[in-house]
Design a protein around this motif. Structure first.
Motif: not given
Ligand SMILES: *[C@@H]1O[C@H](CO)[C@@H](O)[C@H](O)[C@H]1NC(C)=O
Ligand SMILES: *[C@@H]1O[C@H](CO)[C@@H](O)[C@H](O)[C@H]1NC(C)=O
Length: 472
Positions: A13-36
Protein backbone atom coordinates in the motif's frame (compact mmCIF):
# COMPACT_ATOMS: atom_id res chain seq x y z
CA UNK A 1 15.19 -4.03 -22.03
CA UNK A 2 15.37 -5.59 -18.60
CA UNK A 3 15.38 -9.32 -18.15
CA UNK A 4 12.58 -10.21 -15.78
CA UNK A 5 13.64 -13.73 -14.80
CA UNK A 6 14.81 -13.63 -11.18
CA UNK A 7 13.37 -10.15 -10.62
CA UNK A 8 11.75 -9.55 -7.22
CA UNK A 9 8.45 -7.70 -7.10
CA UNK A 10 6.99 -5.97 -4.08
CA UNK A 11 3.38 -4.69 -4.03
CA UNK A 12 2.64 -2.61 -0.94
CA UNK A 13 0.00 0.00 0.00
CA UNK A 14 1.27 3.44 -1.02
CA UNK A 15 2.72 5.70 1.68
CA UNK A 16 5.08 8.66 1.17
CA UNK A 17 7.43 7.15 3.80
CA UNK A 18 8.19 4.24 1.43
CA UNK A 19 10.29 6.71 -0.52
CA UNK A 20 12.54 7.45 2.44
CA UNK A 21 13.90 3.88 2.17
CA UNK A 22 16.15 2.08 -0.30
CA UNK A 23 12.97 1.12 -2.18
CA UNK A 24 12.74 4.56 -3.75
CA UNK A 25 15.25 3.72 -6.50
CA UNK A 26 13.23 0.70 -7.65
CA UNK A 27 9.78 2.32 -7.86
CA UNK A 28 7.66 1.44 -10.89
CA UNK A 29 4.41 3.29 -10.19
CA UNK A 30 1.17 3.32 -8.22
CA UNK A 31 -1.68 0.99 -9.15
CA UNK A 32 -5.17 0.51 -7.78
CA UNK A 33 -6.49 -2.70 -6.25
CA UNK A 34 -10.10 -2.33 -5.10
CA UNK A 35 -10.08 0.64 -2.71
CA UNK A 36 -6.31 0.57 -2.15
CA UNK A 37 -3.57 2.53 -3.90
CA UNK A 38 -0.55 0.22 -4.17
CA UNK A 39 3.05 1.01 -5.01
CA UNK A 40 5.08 -1.42 -7.11
CA UNK A 41 8.81 -1.87 -6.51
CA UNK A 42 11.34 -4.15 -8.20
CA UNK A 43 13.98 -4.10 -5.45
CA UNK A 44 17.19 -6.07 -5.19
CA UNK A 45 17.37 -8.71 -2.51
CA UNK A 46 19.53 -6.67 -0.15
CA UNK A 47 17.09 -3.77 -0.19
CA UNK A 48 14.08 -6.03 0.17
CA UNK A 49 15.71 -7.79 3.13
CA UNK A 50 16.65 -4.60 4.89
CA UNK A 51 13.28 -2.98 4.26
CA UNK A 52 11.23 -5.99 5.37
CA UNK A 53 13.35 -6.48 8.49
CA UNK A 54 12.53 -2.91 9.57
CA UNK A 55 8.90 -2.76 8.52
CA UNK A 56 5.82 -4.60 9.70
CA UNK A 57 4.31 -5.02 6.27
CA UNK A 58 1.65 -7.67 6.64
CA UNK A 59 -0.17 -6.20 3.64
CA UNK A 60 2.89 -6.39 1.38
CA UNK A 61 3.01 -8.99 -1.36
CA UNK A 62 6.32 -10.31 -2.70
CA UNK A 63 6.88 -12.41 -5.84
CA UNK A 64 9.80 -13.52 -7.94
CA UNK A 65 9.52 -13.68 -11.73
CA UNK A 66 10.57 -17.07 -13.09
CA UNK A 67 10.26 -16.44 -16.80
CA UNK A 68 11.99 -13.96 -19.00
CA UNK A 69 8.89 -12.26 -20.37
CA UNK A 70 9.50 -8.61 -20.76
CA UNK A 71 6.44 -6.49 -20.22
CA UNK A 72 4.69 -6.15 -16.86
CA UNK A 73 1.00 -5.28 -17.03
CA UNK A 74 -1.22 -4.35 -14.13
CA UNK A 75 -4.90 -5.17 -14.62
CA UNK A 76 -7.67 -4.09 -12.28
CA UNK A 77 -11.40 -4.24 -11.99
CA UNK A 78 -13.15 -0.90 -11.78
CA UNK A 79 -15.76 -0.21 -9.14
CA UNK A 80 -19.15 -0.08 -10.85
CA UNK A 81 -22.75 0.00 -9.62
CA UNK A 82 -23.93 -3.46 -8.44
CA UNK A 83 -26.66 -3.33 -11.12
CA UNK A 84 -23.92 -3.32 -13.79
CA UNK A 85 -22.05 -6.18 -12.15
CA UNK A 86 -25.19 -8.30 -12.52
CA UNK A 87 -24.54 -8.22 -16.29
CA UNK A 88 -21.23 -10.06 -15.99
CA UNK A 89 -19.63 -13.10 -14.42
CA UNK A 90 -17.88 -12.75 -11.09
CA UNK A 91 -14.19 -11.94 -10.97
CA UNK A 92 -12.78 -15.46 -10.72
CA UNK A 93 -14.31 -17.03 -13.86
CA UNK A 94 -13.79 -13.77 -15.75
CA UNK A 95 -10.15 -13.78 -14.83
CA UNK A 96 -9.76 -17.41 -15.81
CA UNK A 97 -11.30 -16.82 -19.22
CA UNK A 98 -9.09 -13.75 -19.65
CA UNK A 99 -6.02 -15.93 -19.06
CA UNK A 100 -7.43 -18.37 -21.63
CA UNK A 101 -7.71 -15.56 -24.16
CA UNK A 102 -4.12 -14.58 -23.42
CA UNK A 103 -2.84 -17.92 -24.67
CA UNK A 104 -5.29 -18.22 -27.59
CA UNK A 105 -5.53 -14.62 -28.68
CA UNK A 106 -5.39 -14.83 -32.47
CA UNK A 107 -9.12 -15.10 -32.92
CA UNK A 108 -9.80 -11.81 -31.17
CA UNK A 109 -6.72 -9.89 -32.22
CA UNK A 110 -8.46 -8.23 -35.15
CA UNK A 111 -11.44 -6.99 -33.24
CA UNK A 112 -12.15 -3.30 -32.87
CA UNK A 113 -10.82 -2.56 -36.32
CA UNK A 114 -7.15 -2.86 -35.50
CA UNK A 115 -4.77 -1.41 -38.05
CA UNK A 116 -1.66 -3.02 -36.69
CA UNK A 117 -2.22 -6.48 -35.25
CA UNK A 118 1.20 -7.62 -34.11
CA UNK A 119 1.97 -11.28 -33.61
CA UNK A 120 1.31 -12.35 -30.08
CA UNK A 121 3.42 -14.67 -28.04
CA UNK A 122 1.21 -17.01 -26.10
CA UNK A 123 3.14 -16.71 -22.87
CA UNK A 124 2.33 -15.06 -19.60
CA UNK A 125 3.35 -15.26 -15.96
CA UNK A 126 1.03 -14.37 -13.11
CA UNK A 127 2.88 -12.46 -10.39
CA UNK A 128 0.14 -11.02 -8.20
CA UNK A 129 -3.54 -11.74 -7.98
CA UNK A 130 -6.32 -10.67 -5.65
CA UNK A 131 -10.08 -10.55 -6.12
CA UNK A 132 -9.89 -7.19 -7.91
CA UNK A 133 -6.46 -6.86 -9.54
CA UNK A 134 -3.51 -8.79 -10.96
CA UNK A 135 0.04 -8.23 -12.19
CA UNK A 136 1.27 -10.28 -15.14
CA UNK A 137 4.23 -10.37 -17.42
CA UNK A 138 3.42 -10.80 -21.10
CA UNK A 139 5.18 -10.21 -24.39
CA UNK A 140 5.42 -6.62 -25.56
CA UNK A 141 3.06 -7.16 -28.47
CA UNK A 142 0.42 -8.74 -26.24
CA UNK A 143 0.76 -5.85 -23.81
CA UNK A 144 0.00 -3.23 -26.43
CA UNK A 145 -3.31 -4.77 -27.42
CA UNK A 146 -4.31 -6.34 -24.13
CA UNK A 147 -7.29 -3.99 -23.77
CA UNK A 148 -8.99 -5.83 -26.65
CA UNK A 149 -9.19 -9.04 -24.61
CA UNK A 150 -9.78 -7.60 -21.13
CA UNK A 151 -13.03 -8.24 -19.29
CA UNK A 152 -15.33 -5.28 -19.74
CA UNK A 153 -14.95 -3.57 -16.38
CA UNK A 154 -11.20 -3.99 -16.27
CA UNK A 155 -8.46 -1.61 -17.18
CA UNK A 156 -4.81 -2.35 -17.88
CA UNK A 157 -1.62 -0.37 -17.33
CA UNK A 158 1.77 -1.07 -18.82
CA UNK A 159 4.46 -0.93 -16.16
CA UNK A 160 7.55 1.08 -17.12
CA UNK A 161 10.52 -1.21 -17.76
CA UNK A 162 12.87 1.16 -15.94
CA UNK A 163 12.36 2.63 -12.48
CA UNK A 164 10.45 5.90 -12.31
CA UNK A 165 10.91 8.80 -9.92
CA UNK A 166 8.33 9.45 -7.27
CA UNK A 167 7.71 13.17 -7.79
CA UNK A 168 5.27 14.68 -5.30
CA UNK A 169 3.65 17.92 -6.46
CA UNK A 170 6.04 20.53 -4.99
CA UNK A 171 4.63 23.29 -2.76
CA UNK A 172 6.01 25.85 -5.22
CA UNK A 173 3.78 24.41 -7.95
CA UNK A 174 0.70 24.81 -5.71
CA UNK A 175 1.19 28.54 -5.15
CA UNK A 176 -0.71 29.49 -8.27
CA UNK A 177 -3.77 27.36 -7.59
CA UNK A 178 -3.89 28.52 -3.96
CA UNK A 179 -3.81 32.11 -5.10
CA UNK A 180 -6.58 31.55 -7.64
CA UNK A 181 -8.64 29.85 -4.95
CA UNK A 182 -8.18 32.65 -2.45
CA UNK A 183 -9.15 35.30 -5.03
CA UNK A 184 -12.10 33.34 -6.40
CA UNK A 185 -15.35 35.25 -6.60
CA UNK A 186 -18.31 35.39 -8.97
CA UNK A 187 -17.51 37.17 -12.21
CA UNK A 188 -20.61 37.99 -14.31
CA UNK A 189 -18.53 38.18 -17.49
CA UNK A 190 -17.25 34.62 -16.93
CA UNK A 191 -20.82 33.49 -16.21
CA UNK A 192 -21.94 34.90 -19.58
CA UNK A 193 -19.02 33.28 -21.40
CA UNK A 194 -19.62 29.82 -19.94
CA UNK A 195 -23.39 30.06 -20.45
CA UNK A 196 -22.74 30.60 -24.16
CA UNK A 197 -21.66 26.95 -24.57
CA UNK A 198 -24.01 25.59 -27.22
CA UNK A 199 -25.80 22.27 -26.71
CA UNK A 200 -26.90 21.97 -30.38
CA UNK A 201 -23.23 22.40 -31.37
CA UNK A 202 -22.18 19.71 -28.87
CA UNK A 203 -24.82 17.38 -30.36
CA UNK A 204 -23.35 17.93 -33.85
CA UNK A 205 -19.82 17.36 -32.57
CA UNK A 206 -20.55 14.11 -30.75
CA UNK A 207 -22.50 12.73 -33.70
CA UNK A 208 -19.44 13.25 -35.90
CA UNK A 209 -17.13 11.55 -33.38
CA UNK A 210 -19.40 8.53 -32.85
CA UNK A 211 -20.32 8.23 -36.52
CA UNK A 212 -24.00 8.71 -35.64
CA UNK A 213 -24.19 11.52 -38.20
CA UNK A 214 -23.76 8.96 -40.98
CA UNK A 215 -21.23 11.33 -42.59
CA UNK A 216 -17.92 11.12 -40.69
CA UNK A 217 -17.57 7.41 -41.43
CA UNK A 218 -16.10 6.83 -37.96
CA UNK A 219 -16.89 3.30 -36.77
CA UNK A 220 -14.38 3.19 -33.96
CA UNK A 221 -11.99 5.54 -32.19
CA UNK A 222 -10.00 2.66 -30.73
CA UNK A 223 -6.37 3.87 -30.66
CA UNK A 224 -5.44 1.60 -33.60
CA UNK A 225 -8.53 2.23 -35.73
CA UNK A 226 -8.78 4.33 -38.91
CA UNK A 227 -11.59 6.25 -37.27
CA UNK A 228 -9.31 7.59 -34.58
CA UNK A 229 -7.05 9.13 -37.23
CA UNK A 230 -10.11 10.74 -38.83
CA UNK A 231 -11.07 12.05 -35.39
CA UNK A 232 -7.54 13.35 -34.68
CA UNK A 233 -7.37 15.31 -37.94
CA UNK A 234 -10.88 16.68 -37.48
CA UNK A 235 -10.19 17.75 -33.88
CA UNK A 236 -6.97 19.47 -34.92
CA UNK A 237 -8.84 21.43 -37.61
CA UNK A 238 -11.66 22.42 -35.22
CA UNK A 239 -9.24 23.59 -32.52
CA UNK A 240 -7.29 25.54 -35.12
CA UNK A 241 -10.57 27.17 -36.25
CA UNK A 242 -10.76 28.52 -32.69
CA UNK A 243 -7.39 30.29 -32.98
CA UNK A 244 -5.17 27.66 -31.40
CA UNK A 245 -1.96 26.28 -32.86
CA UNK A 246 -2.12 22.49 -32.93
CA UNK A 247 0.15 19.53 -33.47
CA UNK A 248 -0.53 15.85 -33.93
CA UNK A 249 2.07 14.29 -31.64
CA UNK A 250 2.81 10.59 -32.16
CA UNK A 251 3.95 8.71 -29.08
CA UNK A 252 4.04 5.03 -30.09
CA UNK A 253 3.98 3.25 -33.46
CA UNK A 254 0.52 2.04 -34.43
CA UNK A 255 -1.33 4.39 -32.06
CA UNK A 256 -3.22 7.44 -33.24
CA UNK A 257 -1.50 10.64 -32.07
CA UNK A 258 -2.21 13.08 -29.25
CA UNK A 259 -3.80 16.32 -30.45
CA UNK A 260 -1.99 19.12 -28.59
CA UNK A 261 -3.14 22.72 -29.05
CA UNK A 262 -1.95 25.97 -27.55
CA UNK A 263 -3.22 29.52 -27.24
CA UNK A 264 -0.58 32.23 -26.84
CA UNK A 265 -0.28 34.39 -23.75
CA UNK A 266 -0.63 38.18 -23.83
CA UNK A 267 2.12 38.41 -21.20
CA UNK A 268 5.62 36.94 -21.02
CA UNK A 269 5.06 34.08 -18.59
CA UNK A 270 5.74 30.35 -18.45
CA UNK A 271 2.57 29.62 -16.45
CA UNK A 272 0.38 27.12 -18.29
CA UNK A 273 -3.14 25.81 -17.68
CA UNK A 274 -4.16 22.57 -19.40
CA UNK A 275 -7.68 21.32 -20.16
CA UNK A 276 -7.82 17.81 -21.53
CA UNK A 277 -9.82 14.71 -22.42
CA UNK A 278 -9.07 11.48 -24.30
CA UNK A 279 -10.58 10.93 -27.71
CA UNK A 280 -9.78 7.21 -28.07
CA UNK A 281 -12.46 4.68 -27.12
CA UNK A 282 -13.14 1.03 -26.41
CA UNK A 283 -16.00 -1.21 -27.59
CA UNK A 284 -17.35 -4.71 -26.93
CA UNK A 285 -15.69 -8.02 -27.77
CA UNK A 286 -16.39 -9.17 -31.27
CA UNK A 287 -17.59 -5.76 -32.45
CA UNK A 288 -15.78 -3.35 -34.76
CA UNK A 289 -17.87 -0.50 -33.30
CA UNK A 290 -16.33 1.61 -30.54
CA UNK A 291 -18.31 4.87 -30.71
CA UNK A 292 -17.25 6.08 -27.24
CA UNK A 293 -20.11 8.56 -26.98
CA UNK A 294 -19.65 8.94 -23.25
CA UNK A 295 -16.12 7.45 -22.83
CA UNK A 296 -14.67 9.80 -23.71
CA UNK A 297 -16.57 11.52 -26.53
CA UNK A 298 -18.34 13.56 -23.84
CA UNK A 299 -15.06 14.96 -22.44
CA UNK A 300 -13.83 15.57 -25.99
CA UNK A 301 -16.90 17.65 -26.94
CA UNK A 302 -16.52 19.54 -23.65
CA UNK A 303 -12.99 20.72 -24.53
CA UNK A 304 -14.20 21.41 -28.07
CA UNK A 305 -17.07 23.49 -26.66
CA UNK A 306 -14.48 25.40 -24.63
CA UNK A 307 -12.45 26.12 -27.78
CA UNK A 308 -15.59 27.25 -29.62
CA UNK A 309 -16.52 29.60 -26.74
CA UNK A 310 -12.97 31.04 -26.73
CA UNK A 311 -13.29 31.80 -30.45
CA UNK A 312 -16.84 33.16 -30.27
CA UNK A 313 -15.94 35.62 -27.49
CA UNK A 314 -12.51 36.51 -28.91
CA UNK A 315 -10.84 35.62 -25.62
CA UNK A 316 -7.14 36.37 -25.18
CA UNK A 317 -5.40 34.66 -22.28
CA UNK A 318 -2.97 36.36 -19.89
CA UNK A 319 -0.94 33.16 -19.55
CA UNK A 320 -0.43 30.03 -21.64
CA UNK A 321 -3.34 27.67 -22.28
CA UNK A 322 -3.16 24.20 -23.74
CA UNK A 323 -6.01 22.00 -24.91
CA UNK A 324 -5.05 18.34 -25.19
CA UNK A 325 -7.01 15.44 -26.67
CA UNK A 326 -5.09 12.30 -25.75
CA UNK A 327 -4.98 8.89 -27.40
CA UNK A 328 -3.90 5.54 -25.93
CA UNK A 329 -5.82 6.19 -22.69
CA UNK A 330 -7.59 2.84 -22.88
CA UNK A 331 -4.25 1.02 -23.17
CA UNK A 332 -3.08 2.53 -19.88
CA UNK A 333 -2.73 6.34 -20.21
CA UNK A 334 -0.04 5.89 -22.86
CA UNK A 335 -0.55 9.14 -24.75
CA UNK A 336 -0.77 11.38 -21.69
CA UNK A 337 2.16 9.62 -19.97
CA UNK A 338 4.38 10.37 -22.96
CA UNK A 339 3.18 13.97 -23.03
CA UNK A 340 3.49 14.64 -19.28
CA UNK A 341 6.97 13.11 -19.28
CA UNK A 342 7.98 15.44 -22.09
CA UNK A 343 6.59 18.43 -20.17
CA UNK A 344 8.65 17.40 -17.12
CA UNK A 345 11.80 17.04 -19.25
CA UNK A 346 11.49 20.63 -20.48
CA UNK A 347 10.55 21.75 -16.95
CA UNK A 348 7.23 23.17 -18.13
CA UNK A 349 5.40 25.41 -15.66
CA UNK A 350 2.05 23.62 -15.70
CA UNK A 351 0.05 25.00 -12.80
CA UNK A 352 -3.39 23.43 -13.33
CA UNK A 353 -4.59 20.38 -15.32
CA UNK A 354 -8.30 19.50 -15.58
CA UNK A 355 -9.04 16.23 -17.33
CA UNK A 356 -12.63 15.57 -18.45
CA UNK A 357 -13.42 11.85 -18.67
CA UNK A 358 -17.03 10.61 -18.98
CA UNK A 359 -19.39 13.53 -18.39
CA UNK A 360 -22.59 12.43 -20.11
CA UNK A 361 -24.37 9.63 -18.27
CA UNK A 362 -27.03 10.42 -15.68
CA UNK A 363 -28.91 7.53 -14.10
CA UNK A 364 -32.71 7.69 -14.06
CA UNK A 365 -33.95 9.58 -10.99
CA UNK A 366 -30.55 11.06 -10.11
CA UNK A 367 -29.71 14.78 -10.25
CA UNK A 368 -27.00 16.14 -12.56
CA UNK A 369 -23.66 15.54 -10.86
CA UNK A 370 -19.97 16.34 -10.88
CA UNK A 371 -17.64 13.64 -9.53
CA UNK A 372 -14.17 14.58 -8.29
CA UNK A 373 -11.27 12.40 -7.12
CA UNK A 374 -10.72 11.96 -3.40
CA UNK A 375 -7.37 10.15 -3.69
CA UNK A 376 -5.60 10.46 -7.02
CA UNK A 377 -5.97 14.16 -7.70
CA UNK A 378 -4.27 17.26 -6.31
CA UNK A 379 -6.55 18.33 -3.41
CA UNK A 380 -6.04 22.07 -4.07
CA UNK A 381 -7.06 21.72 -7.74
CA UNK A 382 -10.03 19.56 -6.80
CA UNK A 383 -11.06 22.19 -4.24
CA UNK A 384 -10.78 24.91 -6.88
CA UNK A 385 -12.98 22.98 -9.32
CA UNK A 386 -15.58 22.26 -6.61
CA UNK A 387 -15.68 25.95 -5.64
CA UNK A 388 -16.00 27.06 -9.27
CA UNK A 389 -18.83 24.56 -9.74
CA UNK A 390 -20.75 26.02 -6.78
CA UNK A 391 -20.49 29.49 -8.37
CA UNK A 392 -21.16 28.80 -12.06
CA UNK A 393 -23.02 25.46 -12.17
CA UNK A 394 -24.97 25.32 -8.89
CA UNK A 395 -27.32 22.82 -10.57
CA UNK A 396 -24.63 20.13 -10.19
CA UNK A 397 -24.46 17.98 -7.08
CA UNK A 398 -20.74 17.72 -6.35
CA UNK A 399 -19.18 14.71 -4.64
CA UNK A 400 -16.32 12.27 -4.70
CA UNK A 401 -16.10 9.39 -7.20
CA UNK A 402 -15.15 5.81 -6.36
CA UNK A 403 -11.42 5.32 -5.78
CA UNK A 404 -10.89 3.06 -8.76
CA UNK A 405 -12.42 5.59 -11.14
CA UNK A 406 -10.32 8.48 -9.93
CA UNK A 407 -7.08 6.72 -10.61
CA UNK A 408 -7.90 5.89 -14.16
CA UNK A 409 -7.61 8.86 -16.36
CA UNK A 410 -5.00 11.08 -17.93
CA UNK A 411 -4.71 13.51 -14.99
CA UNK A 412 -2.80 10.73 -13.22
CA UNK A 413 -0.01 11.03 -15.81
CA UNK A 414 0.49 14.68 -14.81
CA UNK A 415 0.34 13.96 -11.08
CA UNK A 416 3.04 11.32 -11.56
CA UNK A 417 5.27 14.06 -12.98
CA UNK A 418 4.55 16.44 -10.11
CA UNK A 419 2.05 18.70 -11.93
CA UNK A 420 -1.12 19.79 -10.06
CA UNK A 421 -4.09 18.01 -11.68
CA UNK A 422 -7.59 16.72 -11.17
CA UNK A 423 -10.35 14.92 -13.05
CA UNK A 424 -14.00 15.77 -13.66
CA UNK A 425 -16.50 12.90 -14.00
CA UNK A 426 -20.24 12.38 -14.42
CA UNK A 427 -21.14 10.87 -11.09
CA UNK A 428 -20.42 11.29 -7.39
CA UNK A 429 -20.01 7.52 -7.05
CA UNK A 430 -19.00 4.49 -9.09
CA UNK A 431 -19.60 4.08 -12.81
CA UNK A 432 -23.31 3.54 -13.55
CA UNK A 433 -23.33 3.85 -17.35
CA UNK A 434 -24.71 0.54 -18.71
CA UNK A 435 -22.90 1.22 -22.02
CA UNK A 436 -19.47 1.61 -20.41
CA UNK A 437 -16.83 -0.08 -22.64
CA UNK A 438 -19.63 -1.22 -24.90
CA UNK A 439 -20.25 -0.79 -28.61
CA UNK A 440 -23.63 0.72 -27.74
CA UNK A 441 -21.99 3.83 -26.21
CA UNK A 442 -23.84 6.25 -28.50
CA UNK A 443 -25.10 9.74 -27.70
CA UNK A 444 -28.66 9.07 -28.82
CA UNK A 445 -29.79 6.94 -25.91
CA UNK A 446 -31.54 7.06 -22.56
CA UNK A 447 -29.45 8.64 -19.83
CA UNK A 448 -27.06 10.52 -22.14
CA UNK A 449 -27.53 14.04 -20.82
CA UNK A 450 -26.20 16.99 -22.83
CA UNK A 451 -27.42 19.32 -20.08
CA UNK A 452 -25.06 17.68 -17.61
CA UNK A 453 -22.18 17.79 -20.11
CA UNK A 454 -22.78 21.51 -20.58
CA UNK A 455 -22.92 22.11 -16.81
CA UNK A 456 -19.59 20.31 -16.31
CA UNK A 457 -17.98 21.96 -19.35
CA UNK A 458 -18.98 25.33 -17.83
CA UNK A 459 -17.01 24.40 -14.72
CA UNK A 460 -13.97 23.37 -16.77
CA UNK A 461 -14.07 26.60 -18.80
CA UNK A 462 -14.69 28.87 -15.78
CA UNK A 463 -11.76 27.23 -13.94
CA UNK A 464 -9.59 27.81 -17.01
CA UNK A 465 -10.58 31.50 -17.21
CA UNK A 466 -9.95 32.07 -13.50
CA UNK A 467 -6.65 30.18 -13.63
CA UNK A 468 -5.18 31.62 -16.84
CA UNK A 469 -6.62 35.15 -16.64
CA UNK A 470 -8.09 36.65 -19.83
CA UNK A 471 -9.23 39.68 -21.76
CA UNK A 472 -12.10 40.00 -24.21
C1 LIG B 1 10.50 36.72 -21.24
O1 LIG B 1 11.01 36.54 -19.92
C2 LIG B 1 12.23 35.82 -19.89
C3 LIG B 1 12.58 35.53 -18.45
O2 LIG B 1 12.28 36.59 -17.62
C4 LIG B 1 13.31 36.59 -20.64
O3 LIG B 1 14.52 35.90 -20.63
C5 LIG B 1 12.85 36.82 -22.08
O4 LIG B 1 13.77 37.62 -22.77
C6 LIG B 1 11.48 37.48 -22.10
N1 LIG B 1 11.00 37.52 -23.48
C7 LIG B 1 10.46 38.61 -24.01
C8 LIG B 1 9.98 38.48 -25.44
O5 LIG B 1 10.35 39.65 -23.40
C1 LIG C 1 5.26 29.52 -12.92
O1 LIG C 1 4.21 30.46 -13.10
C2 LIG C 1 3.86 31.18 -11.96
C3 LIG C 1 2.74 32.13 -12.31
O2 LIG C 1 1.55 31.52 -12.11
C4 LIG C 1 5.05 31.99 -11.46
O3 LIG C 1 4.72 32.65 -10.28
C5 LIG C 1 6.22 31.06 -11.22
O4 LIG C 1 7.35 31.81 -10.89
C6 LIG C 1 6.51 30.23 -12.46
N1 LIG C 1 7.51 29.26 -12.13
C7 LIG C 1 8.60 29.11 -12.86
C8 LIG C 1 9.53 28.06 -12.41
O5 LIG C 1 8.82 29.80 -13.84
Amino acid sequence: MISLAGTLLLVVPFAPSLFDSCLSSSYHGNFIDGQTVNSLFLPNIACLDSWSSQTLASSASIAEAKHDIHQLVWVQQEVVEPSLLAQIQSFRPEFDSFLQRLVTPKRVAREQDILVAPDRDSEYELLYRTSTAALLSVSESTARTIDTILPRFWKSYLVSSSPVDYIPVPDEALKHVKEVLSNLRFNPEIAAIVDSISVPQMINDIRFLTGEDGVSGIMSRHSFADGSLTAANWLKARFEDSGATCELQSFLAGFSPNVICAYPSTTNTTATTVVSAHYDSRGSFGSTRAPGGDDDGSGTIAILAIARAIARRGIKFNSNVQIAAFSGEEQGLLGSRAYARKMREIDANITVVIQADMLGYRADGEPAQLGLPETIGTPEVTQLVASVSAIYSPELRVGYTAVSRTCCSDHQSFIEQGFPATQIFERAGPIADPMYHNSGDLSDREGYDFGQIKSIAKVQLATLLHSAGYEV
